[in-house]
Design a protein around this motif. Structure first.
Motif, PDB file in Angstrom:
ATOM      1  N   LEU A  54       0.825  -1.211   0.000  1.00  0.00           N
ATOM      2  CA  LEU A  54       0.000   0.000   0.000  1.00  0.00           C
ATOM      3  C   LEU A  54       0.861   1.264   0.000  1.00  0.00           C
ATOM      4  CD1 LEU A  54      -2.925  -0.925   2.412  1.00  0.00           C
ATOM      5  CD2 LEU A  54      -2.960  -0.788  -0.073  1.00  0.00           C
ATOM      6  N   PHE A  55       1.934   1.265   0.803  1.00  0.00           N
ATOM      7  CA  PHE A  55       2.846   2.409   0.795  1.00  0.00           C
ATOM      8  C   PHE A  55       3.488   2.580  -0.583  1.00  0.00           C
ATOM      9  CE2 PHE A  55       3.222   2.231   5.574  1.00  0.00           C
ATOM     10  CZ  PHE A  55       2.754   3.519   5.777  1.00  0.00           C
ATOM     11  N   LEU A  56       3.827   1.485  -1.231  1.00  0.00           N
ATOM     12  CA  LEU A  56       4.416   1.554  -2.566  1.00  0.00           C
ATOM     13  C   LEU A  56       3.427   2.152  -3.564  1.00  0.00           C
ATOM     14  CD1 LEU A  56       6.789   0.877  -4.445  1.00  0.00           C
ATOM     15  CD2 LEU A  56       5.721  -1.366  -4.784  1.00  0.00           C
ATOM     16  N   VAL A  57       2.166   1.730  -3.503  1.00  0.00           N
ATOM     17  CA  VAL A  57       1.136   2.270  -4.397  1.00  0.00           C
ATOM     18  C   VAL A  57       0.956   3.771  -4.161  1.00  0.00           C
ATOM     19  CG1 VAL A  57      -1.347   2.210  -4.918  1.00  0.00           C
ATOM     20  CG2 VAL A  57      -0.050   0.077  -4.712  1.00  0.00           C
ATOM     21  N   LEU A  58       0.929   4.179  -2.895  1.00  0.00           N
ATOM     22  CA  LEU A  58       0.822   5.609  -2.586  1.00  0.00           C
ATOM     23  C   LEU A  58       2.025   6.384  -3.109  1.00  0.00           C
ATOM     24  CD1 LEU A  58      -0.573   5.496   1.060  1.00  0.00           C
ATOM     25  CD2 LEU A  58      -1.758   6.329  -0.973  1.00  0.00           C
ATOM     26  N   ALA A  59       3.215   5.809  -2.984  1.00  0.00           N
ATOM     27  CA  ALA A  59       4.420   6.472  -3.478  1.00  0.00           C
ATOM     28  C   ALA A  59       4.363   6.648  -4.992  1.00  0.00           C
ATOM     29  CB  ALA A  59       5.659   5.667  -3.085  1.00  0.00           C
ATOM     30  N   ILE A  60       3.922   5.621  -5.701  1.00  0.00           N
ATOM     31  CA  ILE A  60       3.814   5.717  -7.164  1.00  0.00           C
ATOM     32  C   ILE A  60       2.802   6.784  -7.554  1.00  0.00           C
ATOM     33  CG2 ILE A  60       3.061   4.463  -9.229  1.00  0.00           C
ATOM     34  CD1 ILE A  60       4.318   1.930  -7.905  1.00  0.00           C
ATOM     35  N   GLY A  61       1.678   6.834  -6.844  1.00  0.00           N
ATOM     36  CA  GLY A  61       0.682   7.871  -7.111  1.00  0.00           C
ATOM     37  C   GLY A  61       1.239   9.272  -6.894  1.00  0.00           C
ATOM     38  N   HIS A  62       2.027   9.439  -5.841  1.00  0.00           N
ATOM     39  CA  HIS A  62       2.647  10.745  -5.594  1.00  0.00           C
ATOM     40  C   HIS A  62       3.689  11.079  -6.663  1.00  0.00           C
ATOM     41  CE1 HIS A  62       0.662  10.839  -1.703  1.00  0.00           C
ATOM     42  NE2 HIS A  62       1.020  12.101  -1.622  1.00  0.00           N
ATOM     43  N   LEU A  63       4.395  10.083  -7.150  1.00  0.00           N
ATOM     44  CA  LEU A  63       5.367  10.341  -8.229  1.00  0.00           C
ATOM     45  C   LEU A  63       4.659  10.816  -9.492  1.00  0.00           C
ATOM     46  CD1 LEU A  63       8.054   7.532  -7.942  1.00  0.00           C
ATOM     47  CD2 LEU A  63       8.381   9.987  -7.693  1.00  0.00           C
ATOM     48  N   PHE A  64       3.546  10.170  -9.846  1.00  0.00           N
ATOM     49  CA  PHE A  64       2.777  10.632 -11.004  1.00  0.00           C
ATOM     50  C   PHE A  64       2.309  12.068 -10.797  1.00  0.00           C
ATOM     51  CE2 PHE A  64       1.880   6.069 -12.112  1.00  0.00           C
ATOM     52  CZ  PHE A  64       2.544   6.103 -13.330  1.00  0.00           C
ATOM     53  N   SER A  65       1.839  12.365  -9.605  1.00  0.00           N
ATOM     54  CA  SER A  65       1.380  13.712  -9.294  1.00  0.00           C
ATOM     55  C   SER A  65       2.512  14.724  -9.350  1.00  0.00           C
ATOM     56  CB  SER A  65       0.738  13.722  -7.902  1.00  0.00           C
ATOM     57  OG  SER A  65       0.390  15.023  -7.521  1.00  0.00           O
ATOM     58  N   ALA A  66       3.692  14.318  -8.927  1.00  0.00           N
ATOM     59  CA  ALA A  66       4.832  15.237  -8.899  1.00  0.00           C
ATOM     60  C   ALA A  66       5.277  15.645 -10.293  1.00  0.00           C
ATOM     61  CB  ALA A  66       5.997  14.597  -8.154  1.00  0.00           C
ATOM     62  N   PHE A  67       5.162  14.755 -11.263  1.00  0.00           N
ATOM     63  CA  PHE A  67       5.648  15.046 -12.609  1.00  0.00           C
ATOM     64  C   PHE A  67       4.554  15.512 -13.561  1.00  0.00           C
ATOM     65  CE2 PHE A  67       9.076  12.441 -10.947  1.00  0.00           C
ATOM     66  CZ  PHE A  67      10.171  13.188 -11.337  1.00  0.00           C
ATOM     67  N   ARG A  68       3.320  15.565 -13.093  1.00  0.00           N
ATOM     68  CA  ARG A  68       2.227  16.004 -13.942  1.00  0.00           C
ATOM     69  C   ARG A  68       2.107  17.526 -13.861  1.00  0.00           C
ATOM     70  NH1 ARG A  68      -3.218  13.843 -12.147  1.00  0.00           N
ATOM     71  NH2 ARG A  68      -3.288  15.811 -11.055  1.00  0.00           N
ATOM     72  N   PRO A  69       2.141  18.193 -14.998  1.00  0.00           N
ATOM     73  CA  PRO A  69       2.003  19.659 -14.963  1.00  0.00           C
ATOM     74  C   PRO A  69       0.598  20.051 -14.504  1.00  0.00           C
ATOM     75  CG  PRO A  69       2.208  18.872 -17.231  1.00  0.00           C
ATOM     76  CD  PRO A  69       2.322  17.687 -16.343  1.00  0.00           C
ATOM     77  N   THR A  70       0.549  21.143 -13.774  1.00  0.00           N
ATOM     78  CA  THR A  70      -0.731  21.605 -13.249  1.00  0.00           C
ATOM     79  C   THR A  70      -0.775  23.121 -13.234  1.00  0.00           C
ATOM     80  OG1 THR A  70      -2.238  21.499 -11.378  1.00  0.00           O
ATOM     81  CG2 THR A  70       0.094  21.485 -10.859  1.00  0.00           C
ATOM     82  N   ASP A  71      -1.969  23.657 -13.308  1.00  0.00           N
ATOM     83  CA  ASP A  71      -2.152  25.106 -13.247  1.00  0.00           C
ATOM     84  C   ASP A  71      -2.495  25.572 -11.841  1.00  0.00           C
ATOM     85  OD1 ASP A  71      -1.694  25.289 -15.955  1.00  0.00           O
ATOM     86  OD2 ASP A  71      -3.818  25.175 -16.482  1.00  0.00           O
ATOM     87  N   ILE A  72      -2.585  24.644 -10.914  1.00  0.00           N
ATOM     88  CA  ILE A  72      -2.947  24.988  -9.543  1.00  0.00           C
ATOM     89  C   ILE A  72      -1.748  25.627  -8.857  1.00  0.00           C
ATOM     90  CG2 ILE A  72      -3.687  24.093  -7.315  1.00  0.00           C
ATOM     91  CD1 ILE A  72      -5.056  21.815  -8.857  1.00  0.00           C
TER      92      ILE A  72
END
Length: 157
Positions: A54-72
């Motif tokens: 579960l921690f690994l899945v959360l880490a992967i999700g955060h990595l995707f979020s970190a590299f995704r461009p956002t206007d926020i």
């Protein structure tokens, strides 16, 4: 033709991802060091392996979020609140590690986390945290017959 290299759009998410990866690794390693006593079914380490995944899945999700461009627009970090919550977690772990027990640890966790979220009624929060800690302890120990870390307060109950 220019090639774009991915950049970190959200640095806090990347830091959280790294911390979660470290926790996943430590949890997995800890599970691998457990002495499995069950002769049938799942051993005690199965839950720890599940938590590590579960921690690994959360880490992967955060990595995707970190590299995704956002206007926020990124909000400023309230380091004082982070410090209070870190102190709350340290109080919980320290209380259990030094033999203070679950009730004291959960009381500290509740009161100091409430302080981190801006509440200023520390004495009331300590009392409320103690009541919640006692109720949770009784529910786990008496109703579910699951052992929580015991200290002087728990031995009175």
């Amino acid at each position: 033709m220019t090639s774009k290299t991915p950049s970190i759009a959200n640095r806090p998410a990347a830091v959280v991802a790294i911390v979660l990866l470290a926790i996943a690794f430590i949890t997995y390693w800890d599970a691998s060091q457990m002495k499995v006593r069950a002769t049938y079914g799942m051993g005690a380490n199965a839950a720890s392996y599940f938590v590590a995944v579960l921690f690994l899945v959360l880490a992967i999700g955060h990595l995707f979020s970190a590299f995704r461009p956002t206007d926020i627009e990124q909000e400023a970090v309230d380091w004082k609140a982070v410090g209070w919550i870190g102190l709350a977690l340290t109080g919980l772990v320290g209380s259990i590690w030094m033999g203070g027990g679950f009730i004291l640890g959960s009381t500290l966790l509740f009161a100091l986390t409430a302080r981190g979220f801006g509440r200023r009624a520390l004495l009331k929060d300590i009392c409320l945290g103690a009541v919640i800690g006692v109720l949770i302890f009784l529910m786990f120990n008496k109703l579910l017959t699951l052992a929580l870390p015991q200290g002087p307060l728990e031995r009175l109950l």
